[in-house]
Structure formats: C-alpha cells, structure tokens
Design a protein around this motif. Sequence first.
Motif, PDB file in Angstrom:
ATOM      1  N   SER A 196       0.132  -4.088   3.743  1.00 54.79           N
ATOM      2  CA  SER A 196      -0.280  -4.753   2.509  1.00 54.79           C
ATOM      3  C   SER A 196      -1.667  -5.345   2.673  1.00 54.79           C
ATOM      4  O   SER A 196      -2.216  -5.431   3.779  1.00 54.79           O
ATOM      5  CB  SER A 196       0.726  -5.856   2.128  1.00 54.79           C
ATOM      6  OG  SER A 196       0.835  -6.794   3.180  1.00 54.79           O
ATOM      7  N   GLU A 254       0.812  -1.222   0.000  1.00 56.33           N
ATOM      8  CA  GLU A 254       0.000   0.000   0.000  1.00 56.33           C
ATOM      9  C   GLU A 254       0.838   1.262   0.000  1.00 56.33           C
ATOM     10  O   GLU A 254       0.290   2.362  -0.179  1.00 56.33           O
ATOM     11  CB  GLU A 254      -0.924  -0.003   1.225  1.00 56.33           C
ATOM     12  CG  GLU A 254      -1.895  -1.175   1.229  1.00 56.33           C
ATOM     13  CD  GLU A 254      -2.736  -1.221   2.492  1.00 56.33           C
ATOM     14  OE1 GLU A 254      -2.522  -0.351   3.371  1.00 56.33           O
ATOM     15  OE2 GLU A 254      -3.591  -2.118   2.600  1.00 56.33           O
ATOM     16  N   PRO A 263       2.886   2.065  -4.723  1.00 55.13           N
ATOM     17  CA  PRO A 263       1.615   1.713  -4.078  1.00 55.13           C
ATOM     18  C   PRO A 263       0.704   0.941  -5.032  1.00 55.13           C
ATOM     19  O   PRO A 263       0.565   1.292  -6.211  1.00 55.13           O
ATOM     20  CB  PRO A 263       1.008   3.072  -3.728  1.00 55.13           C
ATOM     21  CG  PRO A 263       2.159   4.014  -3.699  1.00 55.13           C
ATOM     22  CD  PRO A 263       3.129   3.507  -4.702  1.00 55.13           C
ATOM     23  N   GLY A 264       0.120  -0.141  -4.550  1.00 53.87           N
ATOM     24  CA  GLY A 264      -0.759  -0.963  -5.374  1.00 53.87           C
ATOM     25  C   GLY A 264      -0.043  -1.976  -6.248  1.00 53.87           C
ATOM     26  O   GLY A 264      -0.670  -2.605  -7.100  1.00 53.87           O
TER      27      GLY A 264
END
Length: 255
Positions: free
Chosen positions: A160, A52, A128-129
């Motif tokens: 995460s 994240e 992120p992601g």
Amino acid sequence: MVRKPAHMYRNISKKAYTRREYMGGVPGSKIVQFEMGNLSQEFPTEVDLIVEEACQIRHSALEACRISINRRLLKDVGRSNFHFKVRVFPHHVLRENKQATGAGADRVSEGMRLAFGKAVGTAARVDPGQKIMTVFSTPQYLEKIKNAMRNGSHKLPSPSHLKVSVIKVSGRIIAAPKLVGEKVVAAPVVTEEAAAAAAAAAEPAKGAEAAKGGAKGGREAKGAAPAAKGGKEAAPAAAKADEKKGPAHAKGGKK
C-alpha cells in the motif's frame, strides 16, 4: 481448531458470497467501530491509505490495522485533532471444508473434494487503487499521521501507499451534540446556503414592517387634517370681521 494462514484467503478466485440469510452461523465482524476521533469538525487535510493489489482482507486484519492506527493517533495527535474513518466493510463470507489436522490426518480426513464448506469468517474485497482508511486532520500533524498509517499498513495483505490531499472546507457550523434525557440529539448544521435563505426571508419581513409604519404615519397625518381645515375656516372668519370693521372706521373718518 487451528486457524489457517491468511494467504489461503488472500486471492480473489470466485464471485462474492454475501447472502447471509441463506446460511447460518456466520461469525460476526471483529471491527468495533468505523469512525473515530472528532466527528463534529471539518479538517482541511486528508491522508488516505491505498492498496496496490486486488485482494481479500479479512475482518481480523482490518481490525488489527484500525487498532494500530487509532492508538498512535490518540497518543501523538489527540482525540480532538483528527477524524479517522474505515472505508471498507467485510461483506464476503469465507468458507472452509474443515478436516482433521496433525499426525495421521491423511488417513482420517479423506472426504469430499471441493466441498461447499462452513462459514469461518468474513472479508472485504478491494480493488487496486482503492482507499481502505482515511484520516482527516490539520497540516501540523501530517508527519505523525503518516507514521501511524505506515505502521498500520503492515497488518494488510497487500502492499500500500499513502496519498495526501487538501480539502476545501465548506465553512459549516457544527455544534457539539446535546444530551436530551438518555438520547443524543445531533446539533443543527447551518450552511452558507441556509444562512443566505434566512437573510432573504428576513428582508420581506422588514419591508412589511416598513409598510405598516408608513400606513400608521398616514393615519396620523389624516388625523391632523381637520386641524388644518379648522385653520382655513378661521382665516376667512377673521377676514370678514375686518371687512365689517372697515366701513365703521371709514364713517368715523368722514365725521
């Protein structure tokens, strides 16, 4: 030498340093393998471990996460029922300006500030992601896989979460690899398109065989033609013989 804490290398501060040909003595990556489990089968369920936050993950943390997840999968799911894949590689080289530590180090290690430093390890830079690790399996093992990946996510420096998705299996026929001497030769992969192309190639061959069969039958019919011709010639000969006999019978009648 005491290893410094991981939070010193977690944040992304400068651009990546990856040109290993210009530096010497870069420690090797601790990641032993990137794909584990059953590699010759397609599975309909995909479970992804997604970070994240943007950060740097050291190769030792990636290897610890991989070992933790793989051990649980082997124990709870079985080697033939999953395909585990590490999706990042530690390209970035970490540098450290080594100084003396311990009592009285402030008097000993007064050196150059912001020095270039020496390579001490490698790390993977993630966004992120981004997907870090993925497990492919069947729906019946979904809960066990999620527990294994949650347990391994504690080794990572970023919070995460998991994402479960369903994959449309292409229907490929993949046989097990065969041993030829000491080398492993991968088995041929037969897709639906290849099967359709093979069937289309077989149809002209059947048409050619049918044409050959027709030509052969025509030859046989042609061979039978002389017999028919002989029959036609025999019929007029019989008619002529009757005509010759006819006047003789007529004369006999007159007598």
